[in-house]
Structures are given as C-alpha cells and as structure tokens.
Design a protein around this motif. Structure first.
Motif, PDB file in Angstrom:
ATOM      1  N   GLY A 161      83.937  29.408  29.597  1.00 35.14           N
ATOM      2  CA  GLY A 161      83.696  28.004  29.890  1.00 35.14           C
ATOM      3  C   GLY A 161      82.474  27.419  29.223  1.00 35.14           C
ATOM      4  N   THR A 162      81.848  28.157  28.310  1.00 35.70           N
ATOM      5  CA  THR A 162      80.651  27.674  27.617  1.00 35.70           C
ATOM      6  C   THR A 162      80.967  27.429  26.159  1.00 35.70           C
ATOM      7  N   GLU A 163      80.687  26.220  25.688  1.00 35.00           N
ATOM      8  CA  GLU A 163      80.923  25.902  24.286  1.00 35.00           C
ATOM      9  C   GLU A 163      79.820  26.503  23.429  1.00 35.00           C
ATOM     10  N   SER A 164      80.169  26.997  22.246  1.00 33.17           N
ATOM     11  CA  SER A 164      79.150  27.516  21.333  1.00 33.17           C
ATOM     12  C   SER A 164      78.371  26.346  20.745  1.00 33.17           C
ATOM     13  N   ALA A 165      77.052  26.532  20.679  1.00 30.84           N
ATOM     14  CA  ALA A 165      76.174  25.465  20.185  1.00 30.84           C
ATOM     15  C   ALA A 165      76.162  25.446  18.672  1.00 30.84           C
ATOM     16  N   PRO A 166      75.829  24.300  18.067  1.00 33.99           N
ATOM     17  CA  PRO A 166      75.696  24.256  16.603  1.00 33.99           C
ATOM     18  C   PRO A 166      74.631  25.236  16.137  1.00 33.99           C
ATOM     19  N   SER A 167      74.843  25.811  14.978  1.00 34.92           N
ATOM     20  CA  SER A 167      73.910  26.800  14.450  1.00 34.92           C
ATOM     21  C   SER A 167      72.620  26.128  13.991  1.00 34.92           C
ATOM     22  N   THR A 168      71.466  26.751  14.343  1.00 31.36           N
ATOM     23  CA  THR A 168      70.166  26.277  13.847  1.00 31.36           C
ATOM     24  C   THR A 168      69.516  27.359  13.003  1.00 31.36           C
ATOM     25  N   GLY A 169      70.327  28.259  12.485  1.00 31.64           N
ATOM     26  CA  GLY A 169      69.818  29.315  11.624  1.00 31.64           C
ATOM     27  C   GLY A 169      69.478  30.580  12.387  1.00 31.64           C
ATOM     28  N   LEU A 170      69.557  31.709  11.707  1.00 27.97           N
ATOM     29  CA  LEU A 170      69.193  33.013  12.257  1.00 27.97           C
ATOM     30  C   LEU A 170      69.912  33.307  13.569  1.00 27.97           C
ATOM     31  N   THR A 171      71.188  32.915  13.663  1.00 26.11           N
ATOM     32  CA  THR A 171      71.893  33.036  14.942  1.00 26.11           C
ATOM     33  C   THR A 171      72.043  34.484  15.386  1.00 26.11           C
ATOM     34  N   GLN A 172      72.324  35.405  14.452  1.00 21.32           N
ATOM     35  CA  GLN A 172      72.477  36.802  14.869  1.00 21.32           C
ATOM     36  C   GLN A 172      71.154  37.367  15.371  1.00 21.32           C
ATOM     37  N   GLN A 173      70.065  37.073  14.666  1.00 23.03           N
ATOM     38  CA  GLN A 173      68.771  37.566  15.118  1.00 23.03           C
ATOM     39  C   GLN A 173      68.402  36.964  16.467  1.00 23.03           C
ATOM     40  N   ARG A 174      68.754  35.708  16.685  1.00 28.18           N
ATOM     41  CA  ARG A 174      68.482  35.083  17.980  1.00 28.18           C
ATOM     42  C   ARG A 174      69.288  35.753  19.081  1.00 28.18           C
ATOM     43  N   LEU A 175      70.556  36.068  18.796  1.00 25.35           N
ATOM     44  CA  LEU A 175      71.397  36.727  19.793  1.00 25.35           C
ATOM     45  C   LEU A 175      70.830  38.099  20.143  1.00 25.35           C
ATOM     46  N   PHE A 176      70.461  38.870  19.120  1.00 25.46           N
ATOM     47  CA  PHE A 176      69.921  40.199  19.378  1.00 25.46           C
ATOM     48  C   PHE A 176      68.621  40.100  20.184  1.00 25.46           C
ATOM     49  N   GLY A 177      67.760  39.181  19.791  1.00 23.21           N
ATOM     50  CA  GLY A 177      66.506  39.013  20.517  1.00 23.21           C
ATOM     51  C   GLY A 177      66.729  38.561  21.948  1.00 23.21           C
ATOM     52  N   SER A 178      67.720  37.674  22.159  1.00 25.14           N
ATOM     53  CA  SER A 178      68.034  37.216  23.507  1.00 25.14           C
ATOM     54  C   SER A 178      68.522  38.367  24.380  1.00 25.14           C
ATOM     55  N   LEU A 179      69.337  39.256  23.785  1.00 23.67           N
ATOM     56  CA  LEU A 179      69.821  40.402  24.558  1.00 23.67           C
ATOM     57  C   LEU A 179      68.662  41.322  24.925  1.00 23.67           C
ATOM     58  N   LEU A 180      67.730  41.556  23.993  1.00 24.94           N
ATOM     59  CA  LEU A 180      66.563  42.366  24.335  1.00 24.94           C
ATOM     60  C   LEU A 180      65.791  41.735  25.493  1.00 24.94           C
ATOM     61  N   GLY A 181      65.643  40.416  25.436  1.00 27.10           N
ATOM     62  CA  GLY A 181      64.948  39.723  26.517  1.00 27.10           C
ATOM     63  C   GLY A 181      65.666  39.881  27.842  1.00 27.10           C
ATOM     64  N   LEU A 182      66.990  39.772  27.826  1.00 26.95           N
ATOM     65  CA  LEU A 182      67.774  39.925  29.059  1.00 26.95           C
ATOM     66  C   LEU A 182      67.635  41.343  29.614  1.00 26.95           C
ATOM     67  N   LEU A 183      67.754  42.348  28.756  1.00 31.44           N
ATOM     68  CA  LEU A 183      67.634  43.731  29.213  1.00 31.44           C
ATOM     69  C   LEU A 183      66.258  43.977  29.825  1.00 31.44           C
TER      70      LEU A 183
END
Length: 916
Positions: A102-124
C-alpha cells in the motif's frame, strides 16, 4: 511439519553460538547450504524459535524463482510478515516503507540503493537484537545478493545475526551466487553450515516421529530416502495412503498429485504457475472454478499436505513439489495459465515474467519498461538495468515499441546505461552510451563515467561533445560543470576557472541547482590549490547552503566544506559542518555511501587532531580489523592513528589483516606510515624505515601528503645512526612543497606547513644537530590545535634545549609534553618522555619519589593492584587490558616514583598516600 528436530544438533548448536555472539554485541553471519529437502527450513525454524525465546526480533524473508524480476523480495517479505511494531519502525524509514504493501515508491533523488542499505542498517540498529533470515538464496536477485554482502561486512558491533540458506544442488558452475558465497566464506565473521544427508540411524529416528510404521516399511523408506528428510516424508505419506512407490522423487510427488480430484489438480496446476505462493482470490480467478467447487478443491489439497494456508493465500509445502507440478504441465497449458495470471496481476515485474512465459511479447515489453522504472525508484539499479535491457531486446519484435515502452529507444537505452553505472558496472554503461546518438545528456554521462574510470583523455573529449551539442541551458550547465571537472588535474587545468564561471552563470539562469553546486565545488578545489583559501571557503559555503535534490551532490558539498575548514586548522568549525553532513547522511540512509563514509573519516581525524582521543577510539572500534576488500582495508587503516599512538593490542592483528592490500597505493600509504611509527615505538627502526619508504613510494611526485612519511623515515634514520638517504628524503619533501602535483606549487595548510618544518628538523637531527629554533618552529606550527603532534615536537624541543644547556626551558617543555601524553593516554610517547626525564634527572624531589607521583588515573589504578601483590597477568585480567599494556604502565610508575622495584613502588605509594 514434524515438531522434533532429529540429527541436526551439531548444526543447530553452531547457529546458536552465532546467535549468542550477536546477543553479546558481536554481529555474525551464517550460510546454511544443502540439497533440496535436506532440512534447511526446518533447522531455521528451530533457530528462530530459540531467537524468539531470547528476546530477538525475528525477520524471515524468502526469495522466489522469479529471480531478478522482483528486487528485494525477501526483504519486503520479511517486513510484511513482521510484528506490527517492526512494520511501524520500517515505515518510518522512507526507503524501507515503500517495500510495505500500500505504499507508493517515491521519485528517485539519487543513490537509492545506498539509501536503502543504510536505512536497513538503521532499522536493524533500532530493533536489535535481530535475527534476519533470507531463505533460498539460489533464487536471489542481484540487489538481494548485494544486500547480503553489505550486511555481512557492515554489521560488526550490532546485536544482529544474519542467516542465509541456499540449495547446493542448484549451484551450477556459472551460478551468480557461487562467487558471492566464495567471497563471504573468506570472512572470519561468517559461519558456513552444510547439511549432509542423515545417516541410517538418524533417518530411522526421524521416520518414527512421523507416525506408526512397521519394520519392513521403515527399512524401505530409509533405503529409498537416501538421507533426505523431505523425500522420507513423501514416502511415508504415500505408504499411509496405500499408494505404490514409483522411482524418483518427482514421480513420487506427482503420484500424490494424481490422486486429487480433477478440480484439485486444476487448482494445483494453476498454483504452480504462480510460484511458491499465491493469493486466494487470484488463484480462484485463474482456476476458473465456481467458488464452492474451488473451496472444496483447495480443502482437499490442504488436507493432503500439498499446499498450506499462508496469510491471505496458499504456499506449497516445499519448493520441490511446486517445481514437479510446473514441470509436468503441457506447453500450451503452461502458456495459457501464464496469460491468465498476466491478465489479473498489477505488479510490472510479475507481469513481465508471465507475459514472457505466455509469449505475449508486446505485453512483456511494456511491463519490462515499467518494471525497470519501479526497480529504479526502490533502489535496485541492477534489476532496473536488466528490465530495461529485456525491453530493448524485444524492441524490434513488436509494433509501436516506443508507444508500449512510453519513451523512445534512445531514452530507454540511456536509462539502462545509467542504471548499469549505478549498480557498479561503469564499463557496461560506457559500452551502451557509445552506441547511442551523441546528445549532450549522453555525452555528459559518458564523460562522467570515463572520468571515474581514469580515462582522462576520453572523458575530456566526451565532455567537449556534451558542451557543443547542448540543446538547452540546463544541459549546457551540466555539460560545462562536468567539462571543468575533467580538466581539473590535467595539463589544461588553467581553463577550469573560466569554464566554472560560465557553468555557474548558465546554471543560475536555468535554475539547474545540481550543476551550480558541481561547478562551485570544482572551482573551490581549483582556487584552493592555487592558494586562495578564503575564496575556496566562500564557494563551498555557498554550495552547502541549501539542497539540490541530488543527495550525492549535497553530501559532496558538505564534505568539502568541512575539509577546507579542517585543512585551515579551524577544527571546531570543521567538526560542526562534518556533524551536519553526517546527520544528513544518516537521515537519508547514506551513512555508508562514498561521501557519508568520507565525512565520518574526516570527523575521526578531527577528534584525533583535537586531542579527543576517547571519542576517536570509539569511532575506530567500528573500523573492523578483519578486512576482506580494499575499501575495508582503507577504512581499517584510519583506526591505526589512535591505536598506534595508544599502543593498543589490536595493532598487530590489524596490520596482519592489512598486509595483503599493501600492493594498493592508498592502502600502503595509509597503513604503512603508521606501521612505521609502531615499529619505531617498539625499538625496530630498520622495520620503521622500510615501512616509511613504502609509504613514500605510494605517493605521486609533488603530492604534499608525502611530508608525513618522509618525516617518519628521517626519524628512523636518526635512530639507526646513519645519514644514508636522508638528503634524498628531504629533497622529495621540498619538491612537494615547492612544485605541487601540477608543477606550479600548491597551497599548504597549517598541518602541511608543520610537517614540512618537522622534515627539516628531523633532517638536522639525522645529521647530529639538535636545532632548538627548528624544533621551536615545529611546536609553533603544530600548535594550531594538533594536540598530539605539538606534544611530540615539545619532546624533541626539550632534548634540543637540554643539549644546549637550557635546562629550565627543557624542563618546561618536557612537563607540558608529559602532561599532554598522560591526558591522551599516549603510552609510547609517555614512556619515551619518562625515559628522557630519567636521563635528564627531571625528578620531582628527593627522598625516594616525586612529591605527587605525577601518575595518571590508570597508573594509580595499576599501582594499587601492584601493592596488593598482583602479577602483570592478574592485573591485565582484572582491568580487561593487555598484559603488555600493564607492563608499560608499571615501567612508567617505577620511573615516576623514581624507584627500581615493585616493592619499593608500593612503599613509596603508601608514604605519599596514593593508595586511597
């Protein structure tokens, strides 16, 4: 599923050890391999139960046979199936929240994969302790494989345990997982568990847990199952139903399917085309059965254990069963079912999969193009590139391809190239861009990627084409900014200033903020190198004033802003700007991106230079000593600054792990200069000189970074008592100061000037001259705020003053240096100062000891234990420090108290009231 785990106690115990280690703050990774049906999922289920009992948050995600069609499927699966508090925490991270339903993907602002990986580290980190399981890695998409490698290397001190399972019998010679497994298994933090077939005795025990079975049947099952628990379960079920036992597992599985009613078989065949899992409503639509008949068929399938209820739908009890049913489908039947799913699905990636399998090429092209755009937005550049390439491969086989794709072939190919570069394949990106019409946008990206690949000639030529072919002001601004960057360190660098001025004017007129910041930063580096530091500072301050929408550019601006402050010796301002950049990186999930990492390196150096060594040591603890890649080795090298200066026990281990990377120039420069200092502090000047020369050789001629290893090399020559090579070292340093990398001189900041002066002072020392004024200039130069180097220079100044007969002045410098060394806990420097003080008879008074002892808090702590009669080993165990460190502390105590034995030290301590 059977509730008793049989024959896997050793493997489970190993996994539990990794879990226990994670609970204590030492993150770990386990890879569990084995043939299909061997019991990997059963083992993981048991591990998850243990983890939950111990208070772990458990995340379990499964890869699907769709492979690269669905990026990050196991991560999305794990988050969707997590407890509500975990899903809420994930939703707070924008890059993770868009993986939830139910969540729409946001427009890319660059470095999306690195942001995703960093976000997962933050969540863990928020959820720890965490057990994160990724099942069926043999089906993992490229981005999930990258994520596994990232987590395996980056989680170190977090209470996190990552476990992956995979089928060994599916890993053919060219399987993409093979290289990943080989890389990970070399890491000391990764445990490899391979499940072997159960022995006959274990298999007999297992079968008897399934139900009643006589001796003859038991023997037949054990013999036929060949140690595979899943095969044994199917044999047992077939016997219980009175079926004959065909040869081979696939035949056995299909024999159990064939006893279903016609409606049941119809539903099961449709479910097999969907994959391992399928939603109830979707399965009913594709089966074409009336509701009552469909429900009766599903009830029959579930009762026979072929499907199990899974959330809002159903899942095959084992992937082998799904594969057997799918393989048994007739070609036309398979095509029609895929087409039926394609008519009902909305996910572009799944649509592309079913359209291709259903031979609908037009549908596959349209869905692949859209799937690429979705993958691009969620930070899966490798999958986006694959989807775009698949669409391009279908382009000539369908009518109105541009209409179906929603863009021209050139535009789609350009997207594909950019995604290839974002996934780390610059070579592939360059190959694709070179066959496209040379528009300004294409040429600008080509120039950028060629520059990253160190093809300076090619990058300049491409940038020139980008400027010449610019069709609008925004494109021209970006082309000019890139053109200036490609010329910055080459023979045409004098053109950079005019190009940047033109780029700035054009970018501001076109409101192209990213191009404006890029031009500002290139111009700042240029004028800084020319020596106009005030202008450089103003430029980076302007570049950092807002946000461009390009996160990489924003972080780059903040890094250079902090760096210029640091190199001017403005440490407090540098710290403030670096902290702002680090916050931005953390908030956007880019803590581990290139500039996110560079900002944290810089912050570490600011702590180190400013004398905030406890903070620096805390940061250094996160720079893992056990390294497996070059970036990790360079990161690890930074920790040596503090570890060598404090003589921490980890130094030797860290250097051992770094040694294989000394063929790389940057790794050699970073770590060998500090290895040289370590050798010198430990009385091995020959090794120190060898390390220093290696660090010097790693620096290009004219680079001012050579000054530090040259100074260390001269220190080593002085200790060796030889002048051989000293003049060459001094000349190398002077050449760097006078000429710079481009042969025109360069700006030296306060630290650079200080190291240049120390080179001169060390050169005089090699030649037997203790030059007071030379060392006084070194002290004054480092006194901009470099606490440690100021103290080291005071040590040499004190030696020079004493040699010149200025005893009182020498004592003053010695006391200032000793006070700093004690506060920093710079053990080698403090020991050297005490030795010098003993030779100079700088004691604190008569009667057997200094008036106050001059002891640090740690030394008083050690002294109390010495007075209790403890050995060095016992003290080390009590204080949780190395025995070698205790020895240094005891030597310092004896020197400060001016006694020669431990008994005398205890007596002196009692007289002076130092024992409390």
């Amino acid at each position: 599923m059977n509730g008793l785990l049989v024959g896997r106690s050793t493997e489970l115990a190993g996994l539990v050890r990794v879990l226990d280690s994670a609970a204590e703050g030492v993150a770990g990774v386990a890879l569990v391999g084995g043939d299909a049906g061997i019991g990997k999922t059963r083992l993981i289920t048991e591990l998850a139960a243990v983890a939950r009992e111990r208070g772990f948050n458990v995340l379990i995600g499964q890869c699907a046979e769709l492979g690269d069609a669905l990026p990050y499927l196991p991560l999305a699966d794990a988050l969707r199936g997590a407890e509500p508090p975990v899903r809420e925490a994930a939703a707070a991270h924008p890059m993770l929240g868009q993986l939830l339903p139910g969540t729409e993907s946001a427009p890319s602002t660059g470095l999306t994969q690195q942001r995703l990986f960093g976000s997962l580290l933050g969540l863990l980190a928020e959820l720890q302790p965490v057990l994160f399981v990724i099942e069926d890695l043999h089906w993992a998409d490229r981005s999930t494989r990258d994520l596994l490698v990232f987590l395996s290397r980056m989680v170190q001190n977090e209470r996190v345990c990552v476990v992956g399972t995979y089928r060994t019998d599916d890993l053919h010679r060219r399987h993409p997982l093979r290289s990943v497994l080989a890389e990970l298994k070399r890491l000391p933090t990764v445990m490899n568990v391979e499940l072997k077939p159960l022995g006959a005795g274990e298999m007999s025990d297992y079968v008897t847990t399934l139900g009643e079975v006589d001796a003859q049947e038991l023997g037949l099952i054990v013999t036929r199952a060949d140690g595979n628990p899943f095969y044994a379960e199917e044999l047992f079920a077939a016997m219980a139903e009175g079926d004959s036992l065909p040869d081979g597992l696939a035949s056995l599985l299909m024999s159990r399917v064939e006893v279903l009613s016609e409606a049941g078989q119809r539903v099961l065949r449709a479910a097999a085309v969907a994959g391992r899992r399928v939603e109830d409503e979707l399965l009913r639509e594709v089966s074409g059965l009336p509701l009552a008949e469909f429900e009766e068929a599903v009830r029959e399938i579930v009762s026979r254990g072929l499907l199990k209820v899974d959330g809002y739908g159903y899942a095959f009890r084992h992937a082998l069963l799904q594969e057997a049913v799918y393989t048994d489908l007739l070609p036309g039947e398979r095509t029609r079912l895929h087409a039926a799913f394609a008519r009902l699905l909305t996910s572009p990636a799944e649509l592309a999969h079913h359209y291709l399998a259903g031979h609908d090429l037009a549908g596959a092209l349209a869905a692949s193009a859209e799937a690429g755009r979705v993958a691009e937005r969620v930070g899966a550049p490798a999958e986006a590139h694959d989807h775009y390439d698949r669409a391009l491969g279908l382009w000539d086989r369908v009518d109105d391809a541009a209409g179906l794709a929603g863009e021209s072939r050139t535009e789609l190919a350009f997207r594909s190239a950019v995604m290839a570069a974002d996934s780390g394949d610059n070579h592939r990106a360059v190959v694709q861009l070179r066959v496209l019409p040379p528009t300004s946008e294409v040429s600008e990206r080509l120039a950028y990627y060629l520059y990253e690949m160190d093809d300076r000639t090619g990058s300049v030529a491409a940038a020139e084409r980008a400027v010449e072919s610019a069709e609008d002001q925004a494109a021209l601004a970006r082309a000019l900014a890139t053109y200036a960057r490609t010329l910055l360190w080459g023979p045409r660098h004098q053109e950079v200033e005019a190009l940047c001025a033109r780029a700035l004017e054009t970018a501001r007129a076109a409101a192209a903020k990213d191009a404006e910041v890029g031009a500002l930063l290139s111009l700042a580096v240029f004028v800084e190198h020319r020596g106009d530091v005030d202008t450089a500072h103003e430029l980076v301050e302007t570049a950092s004033a807002g946000r461009t929408g390009d996160l990489a550019m924003d972080l780059r601006a903040r890094f250079h802003h902090a760096r210029i402050h640091y190199e001017q010796g403005l440490l407090a301002q540098a710290a403030e700007v670096a902290d702002e950049g680090i916050r931005m990186a953390s908030e956007t999930g880019l803590k581990w991106s290139t500039y996110g990492t560079d900002l944290r390196f810089l912050r570490f150096l600011i702590h180190y230079v400013a004398g905030e060594w406890d903070q620096a040591e805390t940061v250094a603890c996160g720079f893992g000593a056990r390294v497996g890649t070059l970036p990790e080795a360079i990161l690890s090298s930074f920790a040596l600054f503090i570890e060598v200066a404090r003589d921490l026990p980890v130094v030797e281990s860290r250097l051992t792990w770094l040694r294989p990377f000394w063929s790389d120039e940057l790794a050699a420069y970073m770590s060998r200069a500090l290895a040289a200092e370590h050798a010198l502090w430990h009385g091995d000047p020959a090794a120190g000189l060898a390390h220093a020369r290696a660090a010097i050789d790693a620096v290009s001629d004219g680079e001012v970074s050579v000054l530090r290893p040259v100074a260390i090399g001269l220190w080593a020559l002085a200790e060796l008592g030889t002048t051989e090579g000293a003049d060459n070292l001094r000349e190398r340093a002077r050449r760097a100061v006078d000429s710079g990398p481009l042969g025109e001189g360069g700006y030296l900041g306060p630290e650079g000037r200080a190291w240049a002066l120390r080179v001169e002072a060390e050169w005089h020392r090699v030649h037997g001259r203790l030059d007071v004024e030379a060392w006084r200039r070194v002290v004054e130069a480092f006194d901009f705020g470099f606490v440690y180097e100021t103290a080291r220079a005071r040590w040499r100044l004190a030696e020079a003053l004493l040699a010149g007969g200025e005893r009182d002045a020498a004592l003053g410098e010695w006391e200032l240096a000793r006070e700093t060394a004690g506060k920093l806990r710079a053990v080698p420097l403090e020991a050297a100062l005490l030795e010098f003080g003993r030779r100079a008879r700088f004691g604190g008074g008569g009667g057997g000891g200094a008036s106050d002892g001059g002891l640090t808090a740690r030394e008083v702590e050690v002294l109390r234990l010495v007075a209790e009669g403890m050995t060095n080993r016992e003290i080390a165990e009590r204080l949780f420090i190395a025995q070698k460190t205790v020895s240094v502390h005891v030597s310092n105590i004896l020197g400060k108290l001016e006694v020669s034995t431990r008994t005398q030290a205890a007596a002196a301590a009692r007289r002076q009231g130092l024992l409390g």
